[in-house]
Design an enzyme around this catalytic site. Structure first.
Site, PDB file in Angstrom:
ATOM      1  N   SER A 144      71.848   1.947  88.881  1.00 27.68           N
ATOM      2  CA  SER A 144      73.040   1.310  88.761  1.00 27.68           C
ATOM      3  C   SER A 144      74.126   1.977  89.771  1.00 27.68           C
ATOM      4  CB  SER A 144      73.622   1.685  87.311  1.00 27.68           C
ATOM      5  OG  SER A 144      75.206   1.728  87.375  1.00 27.68           O
ATOM      6  N   TYR A 157      76.215   6.638  80.190  1.00 22.50           N
ATOM      7  CA  TYR A 157      75.431   5.774  81.268  1.00 22.50           C
ATOM      8  C   TYR A 157      75.224   6.445  82.591  1.00 22.50           C
ATOM      9  CZ  TYR A 157      74.628   1.201  83.212  1.00 22.50           C
ATOM     10  OH  TYR A 157      74.198   0.206  83.830  1.00 22.50           O
TER      11      TYR A 157
HETATM   12  P1  NAP Z   1      71.547  -6.758  78.979  1.00 23.99           P
HETATM   13  O1  NAP Z   1      72.029  -7.983  79.245  1.00 23.99           O
HETATM   14  O2  NAP Z   1      72.160  -5.761  77.906  1.00 23.99           O
HETATM   15  O3  NAP Z   1      70.072  -6.758  78.148  1.00 23.99           O
HETATM   16  C1  NAP Z   1      69.354  -5.386  78.294  1.00 23.99           C
HETATM   17  C2  NAP Z   1      68.112  -5.882  77.745  1.00 23.99           C
HETATM   18  O4  NAP Z   1      67.400  -4.382  77.529  1.00 23.99           O
HETATM   19  C3  NAP Z   1      68.208  -6.756  76.510  1.00 23.99           C
HETATM   20  O5  NAP Z   1      67.029  -7.375  76.352  1.00 23.99           O
HETATM   21  C4  NAP Z   1      67.892  -5.639  75.182  1.00 23.99           C
HETATM   22  O6  NAP Z   1      67.197  -5.941  74.145  1.00 23.99           O
HETATM   23  C5  NAP Z   1      66.960  -4.538  75.841  1.00 23.99           C
HETATM   24  N1  NAP Z   1      66.813  -3.394  75.195  1.00 23.99           N
HETATM   25  C6  NAP Z   1      67.873  -2.612  75.052  1.00 23.99           C
HETATM   26  N2  NAP Z   1      67.541  -1.577  74.444  1.00 23.99           N
HETATM   27  C7  NAP Z   1      66.055  -1.750  73.997  1.00 23.99           C
HETATM   28  C8  NAP Z   1      65.132  -0.905  73.564  1.00 23.99           C
HETATM   29  N3  NAP Z   1      65.399   0.291  73.106  1.00 23.99           N
HETATM   30  N4  NAP Z   1      63.974  -1.416  73.637  1.00 23.99           N
HETATM   31  C9  NAP Z   1      63.567  -2.632  74.376  1.00 23.99           C
HETATM   32  N5  NAP Z   1      64.425  -3.459  74.789  1.00 23.99           N
HETATM   33  C10 NAP Z   1      65.588  -2.954  74.700  1.00 23.99           C
HETATM   34  O7  NAP Z   1      71.651  -5.875  80.291  1.00 23.99           O
HETATM   35  P2  NAP Z   1      71.513  -6.370  81.716  1.00 23.99           P
HETATM   36  O8  NAP Z   1      72.825  -6.734  82.485  1.00 23.99           O
HETATM   37  O9  NAP Z   1      70.458  -7.485  81.968  1.00 23.99           O
HETATM   38  O10 NAP Z   1      70.940  -5.078  82.468  1.00 23.99           O
HETATM   39  C11 NAP Z   1      69.510  -4.707  82.485  1.00 23.99           C
HETATM   40  C12 NAP Z   1      69.363  -3.359  83.361  1.00 23.99           C
HETATM   41  O11 NAP Z   1      70.269  -3.600  84.392  1.00 23.99           O
HETATM   42  C13 NAP Z   1      69.990  -2.433  82.282  1.00 23.99           C
HETATM   43  O12 NAP Z   1      69.281  -1.069  82.616  1.00 23.99           O
HETATM   44  C14 NAP Z   1      71.502  -1.840  82.799  1.00 23.99           C
HETATM   45  O13 NAP Z   1      71.685  -0.934  82.585  1.00 23.99           O
HETATM   46  C15 NAP Z   1      71.405  -2.286  84.267  1.00 23.99           C
HETATM   47  N6  NAP Z   1      72.341  -2.668  85.021  1.00 23.99           N
HETATM   48  C16 NAP Z   1      73.009  -3.849  84.621  1.00 23.99           C
HETATM   49  C17 NAP Z   1      74.147  -4.044  85.691  1.00 23.99           C
HETATM   50  C18 NAP Z   1      75.122  -5.190  85.296  1.00 23.99           C
HETATM   51  O14 NAP Z   1      76.068  -5.320  85.959  1.00 23.99           O
HETATM   52  N7  NAP Z   1      74.802  -6.089  84.366  1.00 23.99           N
HETATM   53  C19 NAP Z   1      74.532  -3.271  86.789  1.00 23.99           C
HETATM   54  C20 NAP Z   1      73.477  -1.979  87.150  1.00 23.99           C
HETATM   55  C21 NAP Z   1      72.421  -1.847  86.387  1.00 23.99           C
HETATM   56  P3  NAP Z   1      68.307  -6.455  72.808  1.00 23.99           P
HETATM   57  O15 NAP Z   1      68.856  -7.909  73.215  1.00 23.99           O
HETATM   58  O16 NAP Z   1      67.267  -6.844  71.717  1.00 23.99           O
HETATM   59  O17 NAP Z   1      69.247  -5.643  72.796  1.00 23.99           O
HETATM   60  C1  GCO Z   2      80.490  -0.523  83.711  1.00 28.46           C
HETATM   61  C2  GCO Z   2      79.326  -1.699  83.863  1.00 28.46           C
HETATM   62  C3  GCO Z   2      78.521  -1.033  84.995  1.00 28.46           C
HETATM   63  C4  GCO Z   2      77.489  -1.931  85.384  1.00 28.46           C
HETATM   64  C5  GCO Z   2      76.460  -1.317  86.206  1.00 28.46           C
HETATM   65  C6  GCO Z   2      77.114  -1.127  87.525  1.00 28.46           C
HETATM   66  O1  GCO Z   2      81.136  -0.490  82.463  1.00 28.46           O
HETATM   67  O2  GCO Z   2      81.030   0.152  84.448  1.00 28.46           O
HETATM   68  O3  GCO Z   2      78.847  -1.916  82.820  1.00 28.46           O
HETATM   69  O4  GCO Z   2      78.176   0.157  84.634  1.00 28.46           O
HETATM   70  O5  GCO Z   2      76.871  -2.354  84.084  1.00 28.46           O
HETATM   71  O6  GCO Z   2      75.830  -0.318  85.844  1.00 28.46           O
HETATM   72  O7  GCO Z   2      75.944  -0.798  88.664  1.00 28.46           O
END
Ligand code: NAP
Ligand code: GCO
Length: 259
Positions: A144, A157
């Site tokens: 992230s 986080y």
């Molecule tokens: P999301 O839409 O919240 O999806 C997260 C997924 O993880 C969901 O399918 C959720 O399932 C699953 N999950 C959560 N807890 C779990 C557990 N204990 N066991 C199995 N599955 C679990 O998140 P996203 O935005 O796609 O993000 C995916 C990854 O990228 C995460 O690691 C997040 O921190 C990272 N990330 C996101 C962003 C962003 O801007 N979106 C940026 C940087 C990094 P449920 O639906 O059943 O809860």
């Molecule tokens: C926040 C956001 C971020 C993104 C991502 C950025 O609240 O700042 O959720 O944490 O999810 O991790 O890279």
């Protein structure tokens, strides 16, 4: 071009019923990989399988909480029986809790650490023996911006994702000799359910992120597909312990001055 080919490889993307995981798994499938994924409930797994089928992908779904080591071990064994041992692991499953640290319950802090940091350890530990035996493997941890930066309300986080960056480097260090590469992807701000609360109409964070991003837009899950395919393929066999930031340039940019 075989360098970028993952044809016939078995990929496991955790938490990939939707969001970033779904986009990465879909790209892997289009690259010829066999896709496996997990989610917390059968309903979500079924929803994910249907979503993959809707775009012509046969995906294998498993109900598994990534924090539950016996359940993870059982899932890996079932995948091995169903389609073969795992060649590519993407630790994508994750949560965030946005609470001022001085108000955050320790239980909530621990839950974020458990899912975002301890679970990638559990998952990697479960797939390493097969990768070591094959002397080949790819582990990709979804890090992230918060692996590098802090901000208000995301202490748990940021601690987890900072730790995940170092876990990535340590797996790379400890298992590189087995021809196993462990790298991270650091997405910028991506439009998924996780960031939906920050993108509501008129939310100040929305305009803030646009001003902080040279690309002047939120990322799309599909923006991560190419970088993930690179790190999953032989093209990255000498890339190890690296976090590839896919952020539209946020980390390089001081931010647009207010007009
Ligand atoms: P999301 O839409 O919240 O999806 C997260 C997924 O993880 C969901 O399918 C959720 O399932 C699953 N999950 C959560 N807890 C779990 C557990 N204990 N066991 C199995 N599955 C679990 O998140 P996203 O935005 O796609 O993000 C995916 C990854 O990228 C995460 O690691 C997040 O921190 C990272 N990330 C996101 C962003 C962003 O801007 N979106 C940026 C940087 C990094 P449920 O639906 O059943 O809860
Ligand atoms: C926040 C956001 C971020 C993104 C991502 C950025 O609240 O700042 O959720 O944490 O999810 O991790 O890279």
């Amino acid at each position: 071009m075989t360098t970028f080919s993952i044809e016939g490889k078995v990929a496991l993307v955790t938490g990939a019923s939707y969001g970033i995981g779904f986009a990465i798994a879909s790209a892997f499938a289009k690259g010829g990989a066999i896709i496996t994924f997990n989610d917390l409930s059968q309903a979500l797994v079924d929803k994910g399988i249907a979503a993959y089928k809707a775009i012509g992908i046969t995906a294998y779904g498993y109900v598994c909480d990534v924090t539950d080591e016996p359940s993870v071990v059982a899932m890996i064994e079932q995948i091995r029986a169903d389609v073969g041992s795992i060649d590519i692991l993407v630790n994508n499953a994750g949560i965030i809790k946005r609470t001022p640290m001085h108000e955050m319950e320790a239980a909530d802090f621990r839950k974020v650490i458990d899912i975002d940091l301890t679970a990638p350890f559990i998952m990697a530990k479960a797939v390493l023996p097969d990768m070591m035996a094959k002397r080949s493997g790819k582990i990709i941890n979804i890090c992230s911006m918060m692996s590098e930066l802090g901000r208000e309300t995301v202490s748990a986080y940021a601690a987890a994702k900072g730790g995940l960056k170092m876990l990535t480097r340590n797996i790379a260090s400890e298992y590189g000799a087995y021809n196993i590469q462990c790298n991270g992807i650091g997405p910028g701000y991506i439009a998924t359910p996780q960031t939906a609360p920050l993108r509501t109409e008129g939310h100040p964070f929305n305009s803030f992120i646009i001003a902080k991003t040279p690309a002047a837009r939120w990322g799309k899950p599909e923006d991560l597909a190419g970088p993930a395919l690179f790190l999953a393929s032989p093209a990255s066999d000498f890339v190890n312990g690296h976090v590839l930031y896919v952020d539209g340039g946020i980390l390089a940019y001081i931010g647009k001055q207010p007009q």
